[in-house]
Design a protein around this motif. Structure first.
Motif, PDB file in Angstrom:
ATOM      1  N   MET A   1       0.850  -1.186   0.000  1.00  0.00           N
ATOM      2  CA  MET A   1       0.000   0.000   0.000  1.00  0.00           C
ATOM      3  C   MET A   1       0.882   1.231   0.000  1.00  0.00           C
ATOM      4  O   MET A   1       1.847   1.319   0.746  1.00  0.00           O
ATOM      5  N   SER A   2       0.567   2.163  -0.815  1.00  0.00           N
ATOM      6  CA  SER A   2       1.320   3.412  -0.789  1.00  0.00           C
ATOM      7  C   SER A   2       0.879   4.224   0.418  1.00  0.00           C
ATOM      8  O   SER A   2      -0.161   3.970   1.019  1.00  0.00           O
ATOM      9  N   SER A   3       1.675   5.182   0.769  1.00  0.00           N
ATOM     10  CA  SER A   3       1.426   5.990   1.945  1.00  0.00           C
ATOM     11  C   SER A   3       1.415   7.456   1.528  1.00  0.00           C
ATOM     12  O   SER A   3       2.079   7.839   0.568  1.00  0.00           O
ATOM     13  N   PRO A   4       0.684   8.288   2.267  1.00  0.00           N
ATOM     14  CA  PRO A   4       0.707   9.715   1.956  1.00  0.00           C
ATOM     15  C   PRO A   4       2.021  10.391   2.359  1.00  0.00           C
ATOM     16  O   PRO A   4       2.237  11.554   2.069  1.00  0.00           O
ATOM     17  N   ILE A   5       2.909   9.634   2.987  1.00  0.00           N
ATOM     18  CA  ILE A   5       4.186  10.174   3.453  1.00  0.00           C
ATOM     19  C   ILE A   5       5.284   9.693   2.507  1.00  0.00           C
ATOM     20  O   ILE A   5       5.477   8.486   2.351  1.00  0.00           O
ATOM     21  N   PRO A   6       6.035  10.612   1.891  1.00  0.00           N
ATOM     22  CA  PRO A   6       7.125  10.193   1.000  1.00  0.00           C
ATOM     23  C   PRO A   6       8.143   9.315   1.732  1.00  0.00           C
ATOM     24  O   PRO A   6       8.535   9.610   2.857  1.00  0.00           O
ATOM     25  N   GLY A   7       8.522   8.231   1.093  1.00  0.00           N
ATOM     26  CA  GLY A   7       9.506   7.328   1.663  1.00  0.00           C
ATOM     27  C   GLY A   7       8.943   6.295   2.609  1.00  0.00           C
ATOM     28  O   GLY A   7       9.669   5.465   3.136  1.00  0.00           O
ATOM     29  N   VAL A   8       7.642   6.318   2.859  1.00  0.00           N
ATOM     30  CA  VAL A   8       7.006   5.357   3.760  1.00  0.00           C
ATOM     31  C   VAL A   8       6.150   4.418   2.925  1.00  0.00           C
ATOM     32  O   VAL A   8       5.308   4.847   2.142  1.00  0.00           O
ATOM     33  N   THR A   9       6.380   3.121   3.111  1.00  0.00           N
ATOM     34  CA  THR A   9       5.596   2.101   2.421  1.00  0.00           C
ATOM     35  C   THR A   9       5.035   1.146   3.465  1.00  0.00           C
ATOM     36  O   THR A   9       5.766   0.683   4.343  1.00  0.00           O
ATOM     37  N   ILE A  10       3.763   0.874   3.368  1.00  0.00           N
ATOM     38  CA  ILE A  10       3.116  -0.094   4.257  1.00  0.00           C
ATOM     39  C   ILE A  10       3.012  -1.391   3.475  1.00  0.00           C
ATOM     40  O   ILE A  10       2.389  -1.440   2.416  1.00  0.00           O
ATOM     41  N   LEU A  11       3.629  -2.433   3.993  1.00  0.00           N
ATOM     42  CA  LEU A  11       3.731  -3.690   3.264  1.00  0.00           C
ATOM     43  C   LEU A  11       2.533  -4.617   3.454  1.00  0.00           C
ATOM     44  O   LEU A  11       2.251  -5.435   2.599  1.00  0.00           O
ATOM     45  N   ALA A  12       1.851  -4.513   4.574  1.00  0.00           N
ATOM     46  CA  ALA A  12       0.714  -5.397   4.848  1.00  0.00           C
ATOM     47  C   ALA A  12      -0.592  -4.678   4.509  1.00  0.00           C
ATOM     48  O   ALA A  12      -0.641  -3.451   4.481  1.00  0.00           O
ATOM     49  N   PRO A  13      -1.644  -5.437   4.281  1.00  0.00           N
ATOM     50  CA  PRO A  13      -2.941  -4.803   4.037  1.00  0.00           C
ATOM     51  C   PRO A  13      -3.400  -4.024   5.262  1.00  0.00           C
ATOM     52  O   PRO A  13      -3.200  -4.456   6.395  1.00  0.00           O
ATOM     53  N   VAL A  14      -3.978  -2.879   5.029  1.00  0.00           N
ATOM     54  CA  VAL A  14      -4.506  -2.036   6.109  1.00  0.00           C
ATOM     55  C   VAL A  14      -6.018  -1.999   5.943  1.00  0.00           C
ATOM     56  O   VAL A  14      -6.527  -1.531   4.935  1.00  0.00           O
ATOM     57  N   THR A  15      -6.717  -2.497   6.968  1.00  0.00           N
ATOM     58  CA  THR A  15      -8.173  -2.556   6.894  1.00  0.00           C
ATOM     59  C   THR A  15      -8.779  -2.081   8.204  1.00  0.00           C
ATOM     60  O   THR A  15      -8.114  -2.066   9.242  1.00  0.00           O
ATOM     61  N   GLY A  16     -10.033  -1.717   8.146  1.00  0.00           N
ATOM     62  CA  GLY A  16     -10.812  -1.385   9.334  1.00  0.00           C
ATOM     63  C   GLY A  16     -10.148  -0.363  10.235  1.00  0.00           C
ATOM     64  O   GLY A  16      -9.718   0.699   9.789  1.00  0.00           O
ATOM     65  N   PRO A  17     -10.070  -0.684  11.530  1.00  0.00           N
ATOM     66  CA  PRO A  17      -9.538   0.264  12.518  1.00  0.00           C
ATOM     67  C   PRO A  17      -8.072   0.643  12.268  1.00  0.00           C
ATOM     68  O   PRO A  17      -7.618   1.675  12.730  1.00  0.00           O
ATOM     69  N   GLN A  18      -7.368  -0.184  11.535  1.00  0.00           N
ATOM     70  CA  GLN A  18      -5.959   0.141  11.239  1.00  0.00           C
ATOM     71  C   GLN A  18      -5.864   1.446  10.458  1.00  0.00           C
ATOM     72  O   GLN A  18      -4.889   2.178  10.582  1.00  0.00           O
ATOM     73  N   ASN A  19      -6.867   1.739   9.652  1.00  0.00           N
ATOM     74  CA  ASN A  19      -6.870   2.994   8.911  1.00  0.00           C
ATOM     75  C   ASN A  19      -6.889   4.201   9.840  1.00  0.00           C
ATOM     76  O   ASN A  19      -6.308   5.232   9.533  1.00  0.00           O
ATOM     77  N   GLU A  20      -7.583   4.060  10.965  1.00  0.00           N
ATOM     78  CA  GLU A  20      -7.622   5.153  11.940  1.00  0.00           C
ATOM     79  C   GLU A  20      -6.291   5.261  12.676  1.00  0.00           C
ATOM     80  O   GLU A  20      -5.806   6.358  12.940  1.00  0.00           O
ATOM     81  N   ILE A  21      -5.716   4.126  13.026  1.00  0.00           N
ATOM     82  CA  ILE A  21      -4.454   4.116  13.768  1.00  0.00           C
ATOM     83  C   ILE A  21      -3.315   4.639  12.904  1.00  0.00           C
ATOM     84  O   ILE A  21      -2.486   5.430  13.357  1.00  0.00           O
ATOM     85  N   LEU A  22      -3.288   4.217  11.652  1.00  0.00           N
ATOM     86  CA  LEU A  22      -2.222   4.630  10.745  1.00  0.00           C
ATOM     87  C   LEU A  22      -2.631   5.901   9.984  1.00  0.00           C
ATOM     88  O   LEU A  22      -2.575   5.962   8.765  1.00  0.00           O
TER      89      LEU A  22
END
Length: 73
Positions: A1-22
């Motif tokens: 998953m791409s991230s809104p922060i340059p240089g940051v990549t999230i490798l695992a799927p982000v679902t549900g409450p994880q979207n709020e945490i991240l």
């Protein structure tokens, strides 16, 4: 998953409450911590490996010489 922060990549799927945490702010904070402290973290981990090698060779831990006056009191 791409991230809104340059240089940051999230490798695992982000679902549900994880979207709020991240959140964008949380990712910015994590990126700051990584960029600020990664060199120190790597140095400490390397020192840990070297210390473990000493212990494996039989070098025993000892008290600091500058605390001898406390032990000898």
């Amino acid at each position: 998953m791409s991230s809104p922060i340059p240089g940051v990549t999230i490798l695992a799927p982000v679902t549900g409450p994880q979207n709020e945490i991240l959140s964008k702010d949380a990712l910015q904070f994590l990126a700051f911590l990584q960029r600020a402290f990664n060199p120190t973290r790597k140095t400490l981990l390397q020192r840990r490996v070297l210390r473990q090698q000493e212990l494996d060779r039989g070098v025993l831990p000892d008290f600091l010489p500058e605390t001898a006056h406390i032990r000898n009191d």
